[in-house]
Design an enzyme around this catalytic site. Sequence first.
Site, PDB file in Angstrom:
ATOM      1  N   GLN A 103       0.809  -1.212   0.000  1.00 23.64           N
ATOM      2  CA  GLN A 103       0.000   0.000   0.000  1.00 23.64           C
ATOM      3  C   GLN A 103       0.845   1.266   0.000  1.00 23.64           C
ATOM      4  O   GLN A 103       2.053   1.223   0.273  1.00 23.64           O
ATOM      5  CB  GLN A 103      -0.919   0.002   1.218  1.00 23.64           C
ATOM      6  CG  GLN A 103      -0.189  -0.066   2.543  1.00 23.64           C
ATOM      7  CD  GLN A 103      -1.143  -0.296   3.707  1.00 23.64           C
ATOM      8  OE1 GLN A 103      -1.505   0.637   4.409  1.00 23.64           O
ATOM      9  NE2 GLN A 103      -1.540  -1.549   3.912  1.00 23.64           N
TER      10      GLN A 103
ATOM     11  N   HIS B 112       4.768   0.247   0.658  1.00 25.73           N
ATOM     12  CA  HIS B 112       5.291  -0.521   1.778  1.00 25.73           C
ATOM     13  C   HIS B 112       4.318  -1.637   2.148  1.00 25.73           C
ATOM     14  O   HIS B 112       3.143  -1.619   1.768  1.00 25.73           O
ATOM     15  CB  HIS B 112       5.513   0.377   3.000  1.00 25.73           C
ATOM     16  CG  HIS B 112       4.261   1.007   3.533  1.00 25.73           C
ATOM     17  ND1 HIS B 112       3.620   2.063   2.908  1.00 25.73           N
ATOM     18  CD2 HIS B 112       3.498   0.709   4.624  1.00 25.73           C
ATOM     19  CE1 HIS B 112       2.550   2.397   3.588  1.00 25.73           C
ATOM     20  NE2 HIS B 112       2.439   1.592   4.638  1.00 25.73           N
TER      21      HIS B 112
ATOM     22  N   HIS C  97       0.104   5.777   0.873  1.00 26.91           N
ATOM     23  CA  HIS C  97      -0.839   6.754   1.413  1.00 26.91           C
ATOM     24  C   HIS C  97      -0.677   8.091   0.698  1.00 26.91           C
ATOM     25  O   HIS C  97       0.438   8.467   0.313  1.00 26.91           O
ATOM     26  CB  HIS C  97      -0.617   6.933   2.912  1.00 26.91           C
ATOM     27  CG  HIS C  97      -0.646   5.644   3.672  1.00 26.91           C
ATOM     28  ND1 HIS C  97      -1.738   4.807   3.659  1.00 26.91           N
ATOM     29  CD2 HIS C  97       0.288   5.038   4.454  1.00 26.91           C
ATOM     30  CE1 HIS C  97      -1.480   3.743   4.410  1.00 26.91           C
ATOM     31  NE2 HIS C  97      -0.260   3.860   4.905  1.00 26.91           N
TER      32      HIS C  97
ATOM     33  N   GLU D 222       3.300   7.794   8.436  1.00 28.13           N
ATOM     34  CA  GLU D 222       3.286   6.929   9.612  1.00 28.13           C
ATOM     35  C   GLU D 222       4.689   6.480  10.000  1.00 28.13           C
ATOM     36  O   GLU D 222       5.602   6.422   9.167  1.00 28.13           O
ATOM     37  CB  GLU D 222       2.388   5.713   9.394  1.00 28.13           C
ATOM     38  CG  GLU D 222       2.805   4.820   8.240  1.00 28.13           C
ATOM     39  CD  GLU D 222       1.760   3.753   7.923  1.00 28.13           C
ATOM     40  OE1 GLU D 222       0.549   4.039   8.023  1.00 28.13           O
ATOM     41  OE2 GLU D 222       2.166   2.629   7.568  1.00 28.13           O
TER      42      GLU D 222
ATOM     43  N   ARG E 216      -4.142   0.659  -2.241  1.00 25.56           N
ATOM     44  CA  ARG E 216      -3.497  -0.656  -2.222  1.00 25.56           C
ATOM     45  C   ARG E 216      -2.884  -0.987  -3.579  1.00 25.56           C
ATOM     46  O   ARG E 216      -3.399  -0.600  -4.616  1.00 25.56           O
ATOM     47  CB  ARG E 216      -4.496  -1.723  -1.791  1.00 25.56           C
ATOM     48  CG  ARG E 216      -4.975  -1.524  -0.357  1.00 25.56           C
ATOM     49  CD  ARG E 216      -6.044  -2.524   0.053  1.00 25.56           C
ATOM     50  NE  ARG E 216      -6.424  -2.299   1.450  1.00 25.56           N
ATOM     51  CZ  ARG E 216      -7.329  -1.405   1.841  1.00 25.56           C
ATOM     52  NH1 ARG E 216      -7.966  -0.670   0.934  1.00 25.56           N
ATOM     53  NH2 ARG E 216      -7.594  -1.252   3.121  1.00 25.56           N
TER      54      ARG E 216
END
Length: 439
Positions: free
Chosen positions: A111, A299, A113, A148, A318
């Site tokens: 995936q 990642h 982001h 993240e 994804r």
Amino acid sequence: MFVRIRNTPLDYAWGTDGEITRLLGDGGDSACEPRTDGGPEAELWLGAHQGAPSRIVDRELVGGAVDLREWIEADPATTLGPLAGTLREGERARLPFLLKVLAAGAPLSLQAHPSLEHARDGFARENALGIPIDAPLRNYRDPWHKPELLLALSDTMEAVAGFRRNSEVIAVLDALIAARDAQAATPVAAGADALAAFRARLAKVSDEPGRREVVAWLLARGADAVGVTEAVVEASRTVVAAATAGVTPAPTELERVTETVTLLADRYPGDPGVVIALLLNRITLRRGEALFVGAGSMHAYLRGVGVEIMASSDNVLRGGLTPKHVDVPELLRILDASEVSQPLLESVDLGDGVFDFRPDVADFRLLRVTRADRDGPSAIDAPGPAIILGLSGEARVRGNAGAVRLRAGAAVYATPDEGRLEIEGECDALIATVGAPPV
């Protein structure tokens, strides 16, 4: 004010059999309320995200609010402090970060982001199209980005993240071809050698758009791309079998790559994400090491137990290794296919047992406090609200307005008026807070 919070682990299929409960405990002050349905434990959310907001233990302290999201929306001045003054007109009060305890017994999806710009654009676009927020085909469930940070808590945590140097991928393919040919009863015909053809394709790639084009080619699942996926898996199985039998010990890097390929192929047969994972850095985090994933970075976490802190968002594009929706055009629009070295994030030693993991984002930072019961407290300046999670021992936490004893496995929400936090006791604890004071 210090307010105890807890939650129940989410039961995603890639989770584990009770790892979060074993880490945090399941009684007394524990932040973990174990599942009663026997489902796997995948993620424990500590925060105010609408997907699974943390429940408040002592509701009488917060005017009866059931969970952290409800309390923040009802009283942003108390719960967010100066952050409440940064809200745009009509914007709902929100905690900008989300802390998760993550236990992966199997690989998560491949995936990436979106950036804040892409998230706002995509959210508005899908709203205009009338796509329900909870629709399986929806990409953007909120207008926020989701950088993240992952901190390993198990002895090791395995992942793939960020595109490795093209020369390194070619070297892996060369080693894979050589190892396969050494075990082959007859040489592979040149015209039928999908691995050699893929190597030649990669050798022509010299920039970020070229790597993105390779990803697009694999995800299109044309006959040649399918052949590459099959060839990579077959060659990897050959190498693993030879190494297992002790016939041909594989070089360390080739062993890691082939084990990853076979792990993913066993779970997701025929998925081109298996080959995309080959293009990414293969990472083993030791306990206490951290990985940062920025906007657009591809990642996947493979296995292990850790803590994630992220901008509070649920936006995921994804790229495979999942039965869920894969929107290839949108993924390619937000994908950053730049080459990166191992994307680890070093901590800054602030002294007195305090280590600061602080990426270049305003949404969050993570501090780890590991201390013996030494003379004098460890002090931390929290620029906004904080969530404190005890991992071991017992911490005595004191702020400007209150104090709390934090046992192993417990979690508390600290309101901004506590300001400077002083921690005493023999303990291992994590503090999640905002990355910078509001401007």
